[in-house]
Structures are given as structure tokens and as C-alpha cells.
Scaffold this motif. Structure first.
Motif, PDB file in Angstrom:
ATOM      1  N   TYR A 117       0.848  -1.197   0.000  1.00  0.00           N
ATOM      2  CA  TYR A 117       0.000   0.000   0.000  1.00  0.00           C
ATOM      3  C   TYR A 117       0.883   1.247   0.000  1.00  0.00           C
ATOM      4  CZ  TYR A 117      -3.152  -3.698   1.295  1.00  0.00           C
ATOM      5  OH  TYR A 117      -3.851  -4.882   1.312  1.00  0.00           O
ATOM      6  N   SER A 143       0.074   2.300  -8.515  1.00  0.00           N
ATOM      7  CA  SER A 143      -0.663   1.095  -8.144  1.00  0.00           C
ATOM      8  C   SER A 143      -2.067   1.189  -8.709  1.00  0.00           C
ATOM      9  CB  SER A 143      -0.709   0.925  -6.623  1.00  0.00           C
ATOM     10  OG  SER A 143      -1.433   1.984  -6.030  1.00  0.00           O
ATOM     11  N   LYS A 199      -6.182  -0.811  -8.871  1.00  0.00           N
ATOM     12  CA  LYS A 199      -7.132  -1.715  -8.230  1.00  0.00           C
ATOM     13  C   LYS A 199      -7.361  -2.931  -9.136  1.00  0.00           C
ATOM     14  CE  LYS A 199      -8.781   0.137  -4.307  1.00  0.00           C
ATOM     15  NZ  LYS A 199     -10.169   0.563  -4.191  1.00  0.00           N
ATOM     16  N   ARG A 241      -3.862  -4.800  -4.713  1.00  0.00           N
ATOM     17  CA  ARG A 241      -3.242  -3.787  -5.562  1.00  0.00           C
ATOM     18  C   ARG A 241      -2.501  -4.487  -6.699  1.00  0.00           C
ATOM     19  NH1 ARG A 241      -6.152  -1.607  -2.612  1.00  0.00           N
ATOM     20  NH2 ARG A 241      -5.778   0.144  -1.190  1.00  0.00           N
TER      21      ARG A 241
END
Length: 500
Positions: free
Chosen positions: A92, A99, A101, A377
């Protein structure tokens, strides 16, 4: 060619295709060297069984995998899960590391757009940036009187129930509180949930019904578009549980339309910042971000996220405070010392300075998790390294709050509510991710903290109320089902209390 011959050929082809796919995933796929169950690596049906058939239980199966295989496991043909606290900032990261989704998992929200469901790193920055101002701490400090006014209504309701012997469900109570707060802030009107004599039990049930449907939507991505295209009467026949989500979305679409129509008539809320009215009148916001369908998705994201997660943590905190008189006594002593100087309604910034209250909230966020589902991610530019394994770019990689927050090495006796652990070792806070972490961290974090501090101070102020549990035990609080939002046993009647 005869039909029977064609069917036989198709059957043979299907068998060879399945076998070939299995062999590829087991031995030639880039993820094939990462440990994990063969069935999980072979097919998404493994996850389907635990999350759809067993109702949100894959999280616990993943936990078992880590116990057997170590800190990195392959949990599907495409996805990796990591259970290593020191990897949090790798999984994260901040804005400097791109990054994305995981689109397949994002289908569980039933959203087409909205910053929560946006896969692209760059587009997410744009969409999140639109709302960042409205959810910043600076803005919320200005809006604190409005939040306090909703809280005053809750206190008034409790005063009316005091000594009556009637039990109330804190799960519903706190969902009403947070729903009214975010409704007022988003659309300049509370939903009036706190005015309902029974604390609007349908509201929390509605959101949890949407959450429970999420696993089905993720597995069958075609279902939501199909349901929207079907007549309502037919949806009720073939997939009645989907009506909950459709009604939920219809509610927010209508509010967006009403906001647009009000602005067209020259109407606008006076004297307050209101998210959706302000977005619609902001010339710096791109036209496509003002489309009704998109704002409907944003409204669903903000209202749902702003209601159930904070409400859940408030319920968890209340249960553990009531169940632990020594903890409650320490908290009330600290609150009493502050209130002797400030009066009965101290401000958020004053409450933040209280070390024991802060530790209580931090422990509640740990033991209550925030969200229970893994947060994946994808990294388009990075080969991730973990425990001697290389994870290729664009591989979905996730961690789960439940596994991190219940790590017995970091948090000895993890299912015991003990705020003192964060006073003794403040550095432990870096291992908590109730709001996720990095560039995709929950945008409503500041609002959640504001509500947690103000509500706990109001409800547990010394000499104000004495809450007693009514036919409620730990099984009404402990997580049993992962529907993204946390859920106790399905037959739980909630966290019920009487008010004296």
C-alpha cells in the motif's frame, strides 16, 4: 456433420481445454512457483465455494493457507496474498509508486465508476482529488457544529429512553447517527434516521444486504448489468436479493437528480459546504465527473462507506467498554477531567489530546478491523519481492486486515480488548490498516475519527448514561462472515443495551 458427432467433439475439446488450462496454471504460469493449494491455483470456483456457498468464509481459509505455506500464497489462478506485517508499505504505497485496483474484485461494489471502483492510478488521483477537500480535516473542523447537532439528537433520544427498561440495538443506533451525518454533509439533508422511534433498522440491514451480494457480483460480473436491464418484477422473481442493491442505487440516483434540478432552479444550500452541490457548481471539475450515473456511484460510495464502517466500530467500542468496567472507569476519569474545563461537549481537537481515549479508539479499530475483505493492488512497473519469491507486474497482491490485526506476535492475546497496548508500544500503530494505507487510503478517514471521538465522549461521558448489555454476548460482536463489511453470526440480533 451430425449433431451427436458435434456434441461429442465439443465434449472432447472441453475436456482437453480444461486439462490444458490446469497443466498451464500448475506448471507454466508465472505464478506457478508460489505455494498454495492446487485447487485454488486451478480455478476461481475454490473461492466461490468459500465466499458464496459458505457465505464470506474465504478469509479464514486464506489464514489456514498461510499457516501451512508461509507468508506468501497463491489464492486463485491470478491472485497472491501476503501475510507479512513488514510488507504493508510495499503493498500500500504512496503516490510515488503507481498502483492499480483489481478490476475483477471491484465488481463486488456494483459500481461502474466512482473513485472507489476506479482501477487506473492516474484517473483515481483525479477522482479522489475532487473529494479530498470536502473530507479534509481542515474542512471537517469547520463542519464540526453540524456533526455535533446530529449527535445532540442522539443524546436527546437516549435521554428519552433513560430508565425506560426498553432495549435498543446499538448497531442500528450508530448506523442512524453516521447515516444522518454523511447525508447532511453530502446532500444538505439528514435522512432522519435518528427520528425513527425504532432507530430505522432497515438502514443497516439495507447496507449489509448490499455487502452480502458483493461476492456473487464479483464471481458473476455479468449479473449486475443484466439485472439493471430486466423489468423490476422479473428481478424480484429470478434474483430477489439483488433488489436491495438496485433500490440502494436508485435512492442515490434520485438524490443526484434532485440536486441538479435544484441548482437549475437557482437553489443551493446556504451557509454550509455540501459535497455534491459544490461538485456540481465547481468549474474545475471535468464535465464527465458531473454526469448523473457517475455521481450516483460516488454517492453510493460516500454514503455507504460513511455509514456502516464507522457505525460498526462505534458498536464494537461500546460493547467492549460496557464489558470492561476498569477500562470504562479509566476512560470516564479522563473525560471527566477534560469536561471539568470545557463543559459537557468538548471539541474534536480537545478530545484528540486524550491519550486513553485515543488508545481506546485505536484498539477498537484493531479489534473491529474496519473492513474484513482483502485489499488488492496491482503494480504495473514493479516486480514485488516477498519471502524469496518474485511477483510479476500487474499481479493482484493483497493483505487482509483480519490477519494483520490478529497477529499474535504483534498483538499478544489479540482478541482481548486492551487499549493499554498502544500506550505501552505506540509504534504498534504502524501495523494497523483499518482504513487501508497509501494512495488508496479511505478518503473518509478524518470524518470517521471525528465521529468516533465526539460520539464516544458524548455517550460515555461520566454521569450521563449507564448502558447495560441486554441478551448480548461476544458472539454478537466477533467477526464470522466477510462481506467486505464485517458481519457477526447471521442470526445475531445486534448489540442490544438498556439505558439507565
Amino acid at each position: 456433420m451430425e449433431l451427436s458427432t458435434l456434441l461429442r467433439l465439443l465434449s472432447v475439446f472441453s475436456v482437453f481445454y480444461v486439462l490444458g488450462l490446469y497443466v498451464y496454471r500448475m506448471y507454466f504460469d508465472p505464478l506457478s512457483k508460489i505455494p498454495g493449494p492446487k485447487l485454488a491455483a486451478a480455478s476461481l470456483w475454490y473461492e466461490f465455494y468459500y465466499d458464496v456457498v459458505k457465505k464470506g468464509r474465504y478469509t479464514w481459509k486464506i489464514w489456514e493457507m498461510h499457516d501451512k505455506y508461509g507468508p506468501i500464497v497463491r489464492i486463485s489462478p491470478y491472485e497472491i496474498h501476503i501475510n507479512d506485517p513488514e510488507m504493508i508499505d510495499e503493498i500500500y504505497p504512496n503516490q510515488q509508486k503507481r498502483s492499480m485496483k483489481y478490476g475483477w474484485s471491484q465488481k463486488m461494489f456494483g459500481l461502474k465508476t466512482g473513485f472507489l471502483a476506479t482501477e487506473s492510478h492516474e484517473l483515481h488521483r483525479i477522482r479522489r482529488g475532487i473529494f479530498a477537500h470536502y473530507l479534509s480535516k481542515t474542512t471537517l473542523l469547520r463542519l464540526e457544529p453540524g456533526i455535533q447537532s446530529v449527535l445532540d439528537k442522539l443524546v436527546s433520544r437516549f435521554e428519552g429512553l433513560q430508565g425506560s427498561g426498553r432495549n435498543v440495538n446499538l448497531v442500528d443506533v450508530y448506523a442512524c447517527l453516521t447515516g444522518d451525518v454523511i447525508g447532511q454533509y453530502a446532500f444538505a439533508q439528514t435522512y432522519g434516521f435518528l427520528d425513527d422511534p425504532d432507530f430505522s433498522p432497515h438502514w443497516h440491514k439495507l447496507i449489509m444486504g448490499v455487502s452480502e451480494n458483493g461476492h456473487i457480483l464479483k464471481q458473476f460480473g455479468w449479473m449486475m448489468p443484466l439485472m439493471k436491464a430486466m423489468p423490476e418484477w422479473l428481478v424480484k422473481v429470478v434474483q430477489p436479493q439483488m433488489m436491495t442493491l438496485l433500490e440502494f442505487q436508485r435512492r442515490f440516483r434520485q438524490q443526484v437528480i434532485e440536486a441538479k434540478e435544484g441548482l437549475a432552479r437557482g437553489e443551493k444550500p446556504i451557509g454550509q459546504e455540501t459535497i455534491f452541490y459544490d461538485v456540481l457548481t465547481n468549474d474545475e471539475v471535468r464535465p464527465q465527473e458531473k454526469e448523473t450515473g457517475h455521481l450516483q456511484d460516488e454517492a453510493q460510495t460516500i454514503i455507504a462507506a460513511g455509514t456502516v464502517t464507522t457505525g460498526h466500530i462505534l458498536g464494537v467500542t461500546s460493547f467492549y467498554l460496557i464489558s470492561n468496567p476498569p477500562v470504562l472507569e479509566k476512560l470516564q476519569t479522563e473525560l471527566g477531567n477534560l469536561m471539568s474545563k470545557t463543559g459537557p461537549s468538548p471539541q474534536w481537537q480537545q478530545l484528540e489530546q486524550l491519550p486513553y481515549l485515543t488508545a481506546v479508539i485505536t484498539e477498537a479499530l484493531r479489534i473491529g478491523y474496519g473492513v474484513s475483505h482483502r485489499m488488492q493492488r496491482l503494480f504495473p512497473d514493479t516486480v514485488l519481492q516477498c519471502n524469496g519469491y518474485s511477483v510479476p507486474p500487474m499481479t493482484p497482491v493483497g493483505m487482509t486486515t483480519v490477519l494483520l490485526h490478529d497477529n499474535p506476535t504483534l498483538f499478544p492475546d489479540p482478541r482481548t480488548f486492551r487499549p493499554e497496548r498502544f500506550l505501552e508500544q505506540p509504534s504498534l500503530r504502524k501495523y494497523l490498516i483499518p482504513f487501508s494505507r497509501g494512495s488508496r487510503q479511505c478518503a473518509g478517514l478524518n470524518l470517521a475519527y471525528c465521529e468516533l471521538y465526539l460520539t464516544l465522549a458524548a455517550v460515555f461521558a461520566p454521569g450521563r448514561f449507564r448502558l447495560e448489555l441486554f441478551e448480548t454476548d461476544i458472539s454478537d460482536v466477533e467477526l464470522k462472515h466477510d462481506f467486505l463489511n464485517t458481519s457477526p453470526r447471521l442470526d445475531s440480533k445486534g448489540i442490544r443495551v438498556t439505558i439507565n
